[in-house]
Motif scaffolding. Structure first.
Motif, short mmCIF file in Angstrom:
data_model
loop_
_atom_site.label_atom_id
_atom_site.label_comp_id
_atom_site.label_asym_id
_atom_site.label_seq_id
_atom_site.Cartn_x
_atom_site.Cartn_y
_atom_site.Cartn_z
N ILE A 1 50.04 49.47 55.65
CA ILE A 1 51.05 48.94 54.75
C ILE A 1 50.98 47.43 54.83
O ILE A 1 51.01 46.86 55.91
N TYR A 2 50.88 46.81 53.66
CA TYR A 2 50.80 45.35 53.56
C TYR A 2 52.00 44.87 52.76
O TYR A 2 52.14 45.22 51.59
N LEU A 7 54.57 35.57 49.64
CA LEU A 7 53.24 35.04 49.33
C LEU A 7 53.33 34.12 48.11
O LEU A 7 53.95 34.46 47.11
N CYS A 8 52.74 32.96 48.21
CA CYS A 8 52.75 32.03 47.07
C CYS A 8 51.35 31.45 46.87
O CYS A 8 50.45 31.69 47.66
N ARG A 9 51.22 30.68 45.80
CA ARG A 9 49.92 30.13 45.42
C ARG A 9 49.30 29.31 46.54
O ARG A 9 48.08 29.29 46.71
N ASN A 10 50.11 28.64 47.33
CA ASN A 10 49.58 27.82 48.42
C ASN A 10 48.89 28.64 49.50
O ASN A 10 48.10 28.11 50.27
N HIS A 11 49.20 29.91 49.58
CA HIS A 11 48.60 30.77 50.59
C HIS A 11 47.24 31.31 50.20
O HIS A 11 46.50 31.79 51.05
N VAL A 12 46.93 31.28 48.93
CA VAL A 12 45.70 31.89 48.44
C VAL A 12 44.87 30.86 47.68
O VAL A 12 45.36 30.21 46.77
N ASN A 42 55.80 44.46 47.57
CA ASN A 42 56.36 43.16 47.21
C ASN A 42 55.30 42.19 46.71
O ASN A 42 55.21 41.05 47.14
N THR A 43 54.50 42.66 45.79
CA THR A 43 53.39 41.86 45.28
C THR A 43 53.85 40.89 44.20
O THR A 43 54.45 41.31 43.21
N PHE A 45 53.19 38.00 41.12
CA PHE A 45 52.28 37.94 39.98
C PHE A 45 50.90 37.47 40.41
O PHE A 45 49.88 37.99 39.95
N LEU A 46 50.85 36.51 41.29
CA LEU A 46 49.58 35.97 41.79
C LEU A 46 48.69 37.07 42.34
O LEU A 46 47.49 37.10 42.11
N PHE A 47 49.29 38.01 43.06
CA PHE A 47 48.51 39.11 43.63
C PHE A 47 47.85 39.94 42.53
O PHE A 47 46.69 40.32 42.65
N HIS A 48 48.58 40.22 41.47
CA HIS A 48 48.04 41.07 40.40
C HIS A 48 46.83 40.41 39.75
O HIS A 48 45.87 41.09 39.39
N CYS A 49 46.85 39.10 39.62
CA CYS A 49 45.69 38.38 39.08
C CYS A 49 44.50 38.51 40.03
O CYS A 49 43.38 38.79 39.59
N ALA A 50 44.74 38.32 41.31
CA ALA A 50 43.68 38.42 42.30
C ALA A 50 43.17 39.85 42.42
O ALA A 50 41.96 40.09 42.55
N TRP A 51 44.07 40.82 42.35
CA TRP A 51 43.70 42.23 42.48
C TRP A 51 42.72 42.64 41.39
O TRP A 51 41.79 43.40 41.64
N ARG A 52 42.89 42.13 40.18
CA ARG A 52 41.95 42.45 39.10
C ARG A 52 40.54 42.03 39.48
O ARG A 52 39.57 42.73 39.16
N MET A 53 40.40 40.91 40.15
CA MET A 53 39.08 40.42 40.55
C MET A 53 38.55 41.22 41.74
O MET A 53 37.40 41.67 41.75
N VAL A 54 39.39 41.46 42.73
CA VAL A 54 38.96 42.10 43.97
C VAL A 54 38.65 43.58 43.78
O VAL A 54 37.66 44.08 44.29
N ARG A 55 39.47 44.30 43.03
CA ARG A 55 39.26 45.74 42.90
C ARG A 55 37.94 46.08 42.22
O ARG A 55 37.44 47.19 42.38
N GLY A 56 37.37 45.14 41.49
CA GLY A 56 36.10 45.37 40.83
C GLY A 56 34.95 45.69 41.78
O GLY A 56 33.98 46.32 41.38
#
Length: 80
Positions: A1-2, A7-12, A42-43, A45-56
């Protein structure tokens, strides 16, 4: 569980996402069925953008094992 609360833009950074993508690709090639289930809570919006790239880079079966929730999951499951 994550739990990604706070989490904010400065973290990623983009470079970190690229490195994560490389690591996940290696895992998929050598350990394709290692993950049983993952919950990402608790994801932002930033996570959803990154997830699209990573899940590929993840196999379709692995993608189905990951549940992403923009808010924490309802109910107490006794830590399970």
């Amino acid at each position: 569980i994550y739990d990604l609360r706070g989490l904010c833009r400065n973290h990623v950074a983009m470079k970190a996402l690229q490195q994560l993508t490389k690591v996940l690709r290696i895992g998929q090639e050598h350990y394709p069925e290692n993950l049983e289930r993952a919950y990402v809570l608790n994801t932002p919006f930033l996570f959803h953008c990154a997830w699209r790239m990573v899940r590929g880079v993840l196999h379709e079966r692995t993608q189905t094992k990951v549940q992403v929730c923009s808010q924490g999951m309802a109910g107490d499951h006794g830590g399970k």
